[in-house]
Motif scaffolding. Structure first.
Motif, PDB file in Angstrom:
ATOM      1  N   LEU A 228      26.503   8.583  68.934  1.00 35.29           N
ATOM      2  CA  LEU A 228      25.382   7.716  68.556  1.00 35.29           C
ATOM      3  C   LEU A 228      24.334   8.486  67.757  1.00 35.29           C
ATOM      4  O   LEU A 228      23.737   7.950  66.819  1.00 35.29           O
ATOM      5  CB  LEU A 228      24.754   7.098  69.803  1.00 35.29           C
ATOM      6  CG  LEU A 228      25.631   6.083  70.536  1.00 35.29           C
ATOM      7  CD1 LEU A 228      24.992   5.667  71.845  1.00 35.29           C
ATOM      8  CD2 LEU A 228      25.910   4.877  69.668  1.00 35.29           C
ATOM      9  N   ARG A 229      24.116   9.750  68.102  1.00 30.54           N
ATOM     10  CA  ARG A 229      23.162  10.579  67.371  1.00 30.54           C
ATOM     11  C   ARG A 229      23.623  10.767  65.917  1.00 30.54           C
ATOM     12  O   ARG A 229      22.826  10.702  64.985  1.00 30.54           O
ATOM     13  CB  ARG A 229      23.014  11.928  68.074  1.00 30.54           C
ATOM     14  CG  ARG A 229      21.793  12.704  67.681  1.00 30.54           C
ATOM     15  CD  ARG A 229      21.583  13.934  68.566  1.00 30.54           C
ATOM     16  NE  ARG A 229      21.137  13.537  69.896  1.00 30.54           N
ATOM     17  CZ  ARG A 229      21.798  13.792  71.024  1.00 30.54           C
ATOM     18  NH1 ARG A 229      22.937  14.441  71.003  1.00 30.54           N
ATOM     19  NH2 ARG A 229      21.331  13.389  72.190  1.00 30.54           N
TER      20      ARG A 229
ATOM     21  N   ASN B 189      23.016   7.551  64.109  1.00 29.78           N
ATOM     22  CA  ASN B 189      21.590   7.425  63.805  1.00 29.78           C
ATOM     23  C   ASN B 189      21.210   8.281  62.607  1.00 29.78           C
ATOM     24  O   ASN B 189      20.399   7.873  61.777  1.00 29.78           O
ATOM     25  CB  ASN B 189      20.744   7.811  65.012  1.00 29.78           C
ATOM     26  CG  ASN B 189      20.757   6.757  66.090  1.00 29.78           C
ATOM     27  OD1 ASN B 189      21.157   5.622  65.866  1.00 29.78           O
ATOM     28  ND2 ASN B 189      20.324   7.135  67.288  1.00 29.78           N
TER      29      ASN B 189
ATOM     30  N   LEU C 259      22.359   6.480  59.490  1.00 28.46           N
ATOM     31  CA  LEU C 259      21.492   5.340  59.204  1.00 28.46           C
ATOM     32  C   LEU C 259      20.124   5.794  58.698  1.00 28.46           C
ATOM     33  O   LEU C 259      19.558   5.170  57.788  1.00 28.46           O
ATOM     34  CB  LEU C 259      21.330   4.474  60.456  1.00 28.46           C
ATOM     35  CG  LEU C 259      22.556   3.681  60.872  1.00 28.46           C
ATOM     36  CD1 LEU C 259      22.314   2.979  62.190  1.00 28.46           C
ATOM     37  CD2 LEU C 259      22.948   2.683  59.806  1.00 28.46           C
ATOM     38  N   ALA C 260      19.598   6.880  59.261  1.00 32.77           N
ATOM     39  CA  ALA C 260      18.308   7.397  58.798  1.00 32.77           C
ATOM     40  C   ALA C 260      18.411   7.867  57.349  1.00 32.77           C
ATOM     41  O   ALA C 260      17.495   7.639  56.543  1.00 32.77           O
ATOM     42  CB  ALA C 260      17.841   8.537  59.698  1.00 32.77           C
TER      43      ALA C 260
END
Length: 91
Positions: free
Chosen positions: A46-47, A50, A53-54
Motif C-alpha cells: 500500500l505504501r 501511495n 499515486l503521489a
C-alpha cells in the motif's frame, strides 16, 4: 516432607501447560507473528501504491504532459493537426 516436591512439580507443570497451551502461549504468539508479517507486507504494498499515486498527483499539478498522455491513452483524443495511426499486432 515428600509432599512439598510434589506440589512444586505440579505447579511447574501447570506453568508449562499455560506457556504451551494457554492464551499467551507459543501457538498464539506464532500466529500473531505470522499475522504481523502479513500486515507488514500489505502495508509495504500500500505504501508503494501511495507513492505512485503521489507522483501522479504531483505530475498532474505541475504540468499538462500527464493530462495530455491520459487523454490520448484513455480517451483516444488527438490534437487538431495530428493523424491517428493504429498498428495492429503481428499475425
Amino acid at each position: 516432607m515428600r509432599i512439598v516436591p510434589i506440589v512444586f512439580a505440579v505447579l511447574a507443570l501447570l506453568v508449562q501447560a499455560e506457556l504451551w497451551f494457554g492464551k499467551g502461549g507459543v501457538p498464539h504468539v506464532m500466529a500473531l507473528k505470522a499475522e504481523l508479517a502479513e500486515q507488514k507486507a500489505s502495508n509495504e504494498r500500500l505504501r508503494e501504491g501511495n507513492g505512485r499515486l503521489a507522483a501522479e498527483v504531483a505530475d498532474l499539478k505541475d504540468g499538462l504532459e500527464m493530462v495530455e498522455e491520459k487523454a490520448r491513452l484513455e480517451l483516444g483524443m488527438i490534437k487538431p493537426d495530428e493523424t491517428l495511426v493504429v498498428v495492429s499486432g503481428a499475425r
